[in-house]
Motif scaffolding. Structure first.
Motif, PDB file in Angstrom:
ATOM      1  N   ARG A   1       0.805  -1.604   0.023  1.00 57.71           N
ATOM      2  CA  ARG A   1       0.093  -0.308  -0.125  1.00 57.71           C
ATOM      3  C   ARG A   1       0.949   1.348  -0.193  1.00 57.71           C
ATOM      4  N   ILE A   2       0.917   2.162  -1.310  1.00 57.71           N
ATOM      5  CA  ILE A   2       1.574   3.519  -1.517  1.00 57.71           C
ATOM      6  C   ILE A   2       1.058   4.339  -1.867  1.00 57.71           C
ATOM      7  N   GLU A   3       1.692   5.750  -1.350  1.00 59.56           N
ATOM      8  CA  GLU A   3       0.802   6.437  -1.477  1.00 59.56           C
ATOM      9  C   GLU A   3       1.374   7.178  -2.385  1.00 59.56           C
ATOM     10  N   VAL A   4       0.594   7.965  -3.726  1.00 59.63           N
ATOM     11  CA  VAL A   4       0.962   8.873  -5.077  1.00 59.63           C
ATOM     12  C   VAL A   4      -0.417  10.150  -4.801  1.00 59.63           C
ATOM     13  N   ILE A   5       0.251  10.573  -5.941  1.00 61.76           N
ATOM     14  CA  ILE A   5      -0.406  11.429  -5.966  1.00 61.76           C
ATOM     15  C   ILE A   5      -0.991  10.875  -7.761  1.00 61.76           C
ATOM     16  N   GLY A   6      -2.665  11.371  -7.322  1.00 60.46           N
ATOM     17  CA  GLY A   6      -3.465  11.092  -8.502  1.00 60.46           C
ATOM     18  C   GLY A   6      -3.938  12.158  -9.001  1.00 60.46           C
ATOM     19  N   LEU A   7      -4.348  11.846 -10.066  1.00 60.02           N
ATOM     20  CA  LEU A   7      -5.115  13.515 -11.885  1.00 60.02           C
ATOM     21  C   LEU A   7      -6.366  12.927 -11.303  1.00 60.02           C
ATOM     22  N   ARG A   8      -6.720  14.030 -11.443  1.00 64.42           N
ATOM     23  CA  ARG A   8      -8.501  13.845 -12.481  1.00 64.42           C
ATOM     24  C   ARG A   8      -8.727  14.454 -13.360  1.00 64.42           C
ATOM     25  N   SER A   9     -10.127  13.895 -13.413  1.00 60.72           N
ATOM     26  CA  SER A   9     -10.486  14.491 -14.974  1.00 60.72           C
ATOM     27  C   SER A   9     -10.098  15.929 -15.362  1.00 60.72           C
TER      28      SER A   9
END
Length: 300
Positions: free
Chosen positions: A20-28
């Protein structure tokens, strides 16, 4: 992530699979957000399949940031407080933090206290006093201006005023304590008490009036000598003792000296409550208070 998948397919090296890792996501809408990512693998009929579980952790991150900011503010207040302060575990009194004023006022250093209880190091003159504090804290959650005696590191006794509150800290119930060394104040109070008892029990009549001459205090000797009780005398003018035999010139000289801030001594011919007359050798002294006001002390 494609490079990581390619590396796994080529060498079998898995750095994040099953983790389980934490990353930065990108929304639409092209905005970013913190997310928790878990990738697992599945092999079927010679083919590799990967599944990804994504969870938006924006709220959690916001709460964590607010908690960190609150802790930083609290730490700043704790360390910059002009009063000696400590944080200890509620149940056993183990010190978790102290500010520098604990060392200034009581000699104990972080090395002396952190990880040890107040009873263990001998901070309390009587360990049962901490139990009394603990009972109050568990019942009310806080206490204010609680008197106790602490031991300085050098072994001397110090009178302290304690104010404390129970609060959650590092996952457990703790006590935030502020301690004010009132040793000097306590000694002064004791001196004043001794002095007041000496005046009260003196065989010499002592009375204190304001500048208008109204009685503010009389000792027991006054009551015995004049026959007037305290309730009857306080608020009254000493004229209640006049017999009419003291000359007006004597009173004029007396008030001239007193209004000039000087002491006056003389003889007054007075009358008791029962009507009998007596002669007093009197000394009256102006007393200047801390606020600049003046009262008159009369001894006979």
């Amino acid at each position: 992530h494609r490079a990581g998948l390619a590396r796994y397919l080529h060498s079998g090296e898995a750095r994040i699979l099953g983790k389980r890792i934490e990353v930065i996501g990108l929304r639409s809408d092209s905005t970013t957000f913190p997310m928790e990512l878990t990738i697992s693998k599945l092999q079927q009929n010679g083919h590799h399949f990967f599944t990804a579980y994504i969870r938006d952790i924006s709220d959690r991150k916001r709460a964590e940031a607010e908690s960190r900011a609150l802790l930083e503010r609290m730490t700043t207040v704790f360390n910059s407080s002009p009063v000696a302060a400590s944080i200890s575990v509620l149940d056993d009194g183990t010190f978790l933090q102290i500010n520098r004023n604990i060392t200034r006022d009581f000699g104990w250093t972080e090395a002396d206290l952190i990880g040890r209880s107040s009873v263990e190091v001998g901070l309390w003159q009587d360990p049962h006093d901490r139990e009394a504090v603990l009972v109050k804290l568990k019942k009310h959650g806080r206490l204010t201006d609680h008197y106790a005696v602490w031991c300085h590191k050098d072994g001397t006794r110090h009178h302290v005023s304690l104010s404390a509150e129970v609060f959650p800290f590092q996952g457990q119930s703790c006590i935030l304590t502020f301690a004010i060394d009132i040793t000097e104040r306590k000694l002064n109070e004791d001196r004043i008490h001794k002095l007041s008892m000496a005046v009260e029990q003196s065989p010499v009549v002592v009375a204190i009036t304001d500048l208008k001459g109204n009685l503010e205090y009389v000792n027991d000797a006054f009551v015995q000598s004049t026959g007037f009780s305290r309730a009857e005398a306080l608020g009254q003018n000493p004229r209640i003792l006049q017999s009419g035999r003291t000359s007006s010139e004597t009173y004029s000289l007396m008030w001239a000296a007193l209004t000039a801030g000087q002491s006056w001594s003389g003889i007054l011919y007075n009358r008791r409550k029962n009507g009998t007359e007596y002669t007093e050798s009197v000394r009256i002294t102006p007393i200047k208070q801390a606020d600049g006001s003046v009262t008159l002390s009369r001894k006979a």
